[in-house]
Write an enzyme that holds these catalytic residues in place. Sequence first.
Site, PDB file in Angstrom:
ATOM      1  N   LYS A 190       0.880  -1.185   0.000  1.00  0.00           N
ATOM      2  CA  LYS A 190       0.000   0.000   0.000  1.00  0.00           C
ATOM      3  C   LYS A 190       0.914   1.232   0.000  1.00  0.00           C
ATOM      4  CE  LYS A 190      -2.553   3.376   1.771  1.00  0.00           C
ATOM      5  NZ  LYS A 190      -1.870   4.560   1.221  1.00  0.00           N
ATOM      6  N   GLU A 265       8.434   1.929  11.604  1.00  0.00           N
ATOM      7  CA  GLU A 265       9.514   2.920  11.458  1.00  0.00           C
ATOM      8  C   GLU A 265       8.837   4.280  11.453  1.00  0.00           C
ATOM      9  OE1 GLU A 265      12.486   2.125  11.632  1.00  0.00           O
ATOM     10  OE2 GLU A 265      12.406  -0.006  11.166  1.00  0.00           O
ATOM     11  N   CYS A 299      13.062  10.780   7.725  1.00  0.00           N
ATOM     12  CA  CYS A 299      12.748  10.502   9.133  1.00  0.00           C
ATOM     13  C   CYS A 299      13.977  10.687  10.027  1.00  0.00           C
ATOM     14  CB  CYS A 299      12.149   9.117   9.293  1.00  0.00           C
ATOM     15  SG  CYS A 299      13.100   7.841   8.486  1.00  0.00           S
TER      16      CYS A 299
HETATM   17  P1  NAD Z   1       1.223   9.083   7.321  1.00  0.00           P
HETATM   18  O1  NAD Z   1       1.822   8.368   8.460  1.00  0.00           O
HETATM   19  O2  NAD Z   1      -0.138   9.664   7.464  1.00  0.00           O
HETATM   20  O3  NAD Z   1       1.154   8.101   6.031  1.00  0.00           O
HETATM   21  C1  NAD Z   1       2.051   7.054   5.789  1.00  0.00           C
HETATM   22  C2  NAD Z   1       1.284   5.887   5.172  1.00  0.00           C
HETATM   23  O4  NAD Z   1       0.292   5.420   6.074  1.00  0.00           O
HETATM   24  C3  NAD Z   1       0.532   6.235   3.882  1.00  0.00           C
HETATM   25  O5  NAD Z   1       0.623   5.152   2.980  1.00  0.00           O
HETATM   26  C4  NAD Z   1      -0.880   6.425   4.373  1.00  0.00           C
HETATM   27  O6  NAD Z   1      -1.848   6.237   3.372  1.00  0.00           O
HETATM   28  C5  NAD Z   1      -0.985   5.364   5.440  1.00  0.00           C
HETATM   29  N1  NAD Z   1      -2.033   5.579   6.448  1.00  0.00           N
HETATM   30  C6  NAD Z   1      -2.575   6.760   6.838  1.00  0.00           C
HETATM   31  N2  NAD Z   1      -3.507   6.550   7.785  1.00  0.00           N
HETATM   32  C7  NAD Z   1      -3.557   5.203   8.013  1.00  0.00           C
HETATM   33  C8  NAD Z   1      -4.293   4.358   8.909  1.00  0.00           C
HETATM   34  N3  NAD Z   1      -5.190   4.849   9.762  1.00  0.00           N
HETATM   35  N4  NAD Z   1      -4.051   3.040   8.889  1.00  0.00           N
HETATM   36  C9  NAD Z   1      -3.134   2.505   8.051  1.00  0.00           C
HETATM   37  N5  NAD Z   1      -2.416   3.256   7.177  1.00  0.00           N
HETATM   38  C10 NAD Z   1      -2.618   4.589   7.163  1.00  0.00           C
HETATM   39  O7  NAD Z   1       2.204  10.189   6.866  1.00  0.00           O
HETATM   40  P2  NAD Z   1       1.855  11.506   6.022  1.00  0.00           P
HETATM   41  O8  NAD Z   1       0.515  12.070   6.300  1.00  0.00           O
HETATM   42  O9  NAD Z   1       2.113  11.151   4.648  1.00  0.00           O
HETATM   43  O10 NAD Z   1       2.880  12.504   6.653  1.00  0.00           O
HETATM   44  C11 NAD Z   1       2.586  13.108   7.909  1.00  0.00           C
HETATM   45  C12 NAD Z   1       3.814  13.170   8.739  1.00  0.00           C
HETATM   46  O11 NAD Z   1       4.333  11.852   8.922  1.00  0.00           O
HETATM   47  C13 NAD Z   1       4.967  13.909   8.123  1.00  0.00           C
HETATM   48  O12 NAD Z   1       4.856  15.265   8.252  1.00  0.00           O
HETATM   49  C14 NAD Z   1       6.111  13.329   8.888  1.00  0.00           C
HETATM   50  O13 NAD Z   1       6.234  13.951  10.118  1.00  0.00           O
HETATM   51  C15 NAD Z   1       5.729  11.902   9.073  1.00  0.00           C
HETATM   52  N6  NAD Z   1       6.343  10.998   8.090  1.00  0.00           N
HETATM   53  C16 NAD Z   1       7.334  10.203   8.531  1.00  0.00           C
HETATM   54  C17 NAD Z   1       7.949   9.345   7.646  1.00  0.00           C
HETATM   55  C18 NAD Z   1       9.056   8.445   8.072  1.00  0.00           C
HETATM   56  O14 NAD Z   1       9.773   7.929   7.220  1.00  0.00           O
HETATM   57  N7  NAD Z   1       9.224   8.195   9.362  1.00  0.00           N
HETATM   58  C19 NAD Z   1       7.556   9.305   6.315  1.00  0.00           C
HETATM   59  C20 NAD Z   1       6.505  10.118   5.899  1.00  0.00           C
HETATM   60  C21 NAD Z   1       5.904  10.953   6.819  1.00  0.00           C
END
Ligand code: NAD
Length: 495
Positions: A190, A265, A299
């Site tokens: 996903k 992660e 991250c």
């Molecule tokens: P997010 O955590 O919302 O999304 C990451 C993934 O999780 C996406 O594929 C998303 O569709 C999925 N997801 C969202 N809600 C979910 C749920 N309830 N259950 C299962 N999967 C779900 O991240 P984002 O909105 O894209 O970014 C928001 C913040 O997250 C960023 O500003 C940053 O701080 C952090 N981030 C961290 C990393 C990392 O590598 N640690 C990567 C991207 C974003």
Amino acid sequence: MALNTVFPEVHNFLSKPTQLFIGGQWVDAVSKQTFEVENPATQQVIAHVAKGDAADVDLAVDAANKAFKTWRYEIPATRARLLFKLADLVEKHTEELAQILTLDNGKPLLYSRHECGAAAHILRHFAGFATKVEGRQVPVSGAPNGAFLNYTLRDPVGVCGLIVPWNFPLTMCIWKLAPAMAVGCTAILKPAEQTPLIAVRLMQLFEEAGFPAGVVNLVTGMGIDVGQPLSAHMNVNKVAFTGSTMVGKAIAQQATSNMKRVTLELGGKSPNIILPDADLSKAIPGAAQAIFYNQGQVCTAGSRLYVHEKVLDEVLDGLCKQAQGMKIANGLDEASTMGPLVSERQYDRVNRYIEQALADGAELLTGGKRPEGFDKGYYLEPTIFLDREEKACISKEEIFGPVLTVMSWSDTDELVERANNSIYGLAAGIWTQDLSQAHRIAAQLEAGSVWVNCYNVVDPVSPFGGYKQSGWGREMSHDVIEAYTETKNVCVNLY
Ligand code: NAD
């Protein structure tokens, strides 16, 4: 390079409707719905992608369970050969994949090419593991030697839900898929809704490499529609997630439905420490790269820079020059070293943090606004704040953008305490020529990765993951093989 000079095969790829990949077939979402994907450099819609939901997740989970019955017993050398072949295909198509990555995510082509190179390297690393998943022979302690044959096996954990973010849209898929495939798991991938395109192209390469139907499946869509049912699904055995700590916590709860295995992660607010004896000709560009690489959307970004007071002025001066020397441009421009942020939502979020930092009294040294000459795209100047009191919220919260907070220090014990004073514990950096001091500080830092006189050296041999709210478990290295397998003990009475 302008959009009209991207490869014809990329145009061709973007012009076709993108579907879900389930059980070896390309199919529309059950709902027939699609969502738009935008190029963050131009804000133009570049593709329409199938918008999956729980009904599609059910079909993909069924396909993955069916495939698991045979894939788990596939000859390890065959699994290795398929992974090597996939690595060759990724390498062969690097330029095309890099262009898709840049169009979808915004990052400079240079870094998109690095991502493709890293993906091929990681695939080969874990292809090698396919033939080396071993158990142990353990003598029974309460019986005479030779009375029992007592040994362990490592079984693939089963069907895995792999939920990935948008910051490294290709390597995050590979980090999870490569070890899962190597040990005999099957998967439902996903990708993030902001950057689904490279995952679609990757599935085409899986198909071309010859992976059997259902071993890997793709369901694109929103987190709540696809990620949520996937992580709660009763017939999924493991979920591996990279993304925000907030969603990670939700996934951990969703996964309790059937006590599935979970690796997370999550976020970070990593301290990067400059000692007074550091070679500043390396530490200054190193600290700038640690925060500005990938527009700060990393991250492990070294977003809290602790500089010894004796070298503070020199470091600040050098850092501002580094920030101002970056070439902000559309990632397709070969000269670009900084592209746009990934989305309007992320752009607004980072800007809100900049406003809050000013309100909190942090001193803006450079950046903090949209660069001149850009009327479209989510561009932001590399930004540096000095936070003398370490009181601004940008010193504590993950921003996930090109915003550095600098603080000074003088006492080492106090420094370690300040560096560890975070809900996160993903990574840390130390810059010094005194290696004894570096090892002493490294031993005290609460972080999954500590880099000395370097930063973001991420390699498949090194375990990667976080302390505290930066996650659960480790990816990469031998550790990830354990995360995709269950240990079984077999005890045989020989008398
Ligand atoms: P997010 O955590 O919302 O999304 C990451 C993934 O999780 C996406 O594929 C998303 O569709 C999925 N997801 C969202 N809600 C979910 C749920 N309830 N259950 C299962 N999967 C779900 O991240 P984002 O909105 O894209 O970014 C928001 C913040 O997250 C960023 O500003 C940053 O701080 C952090 N981030 C961290 C990393 C990392 O590598 N640690 C990567 C991207 C974003």
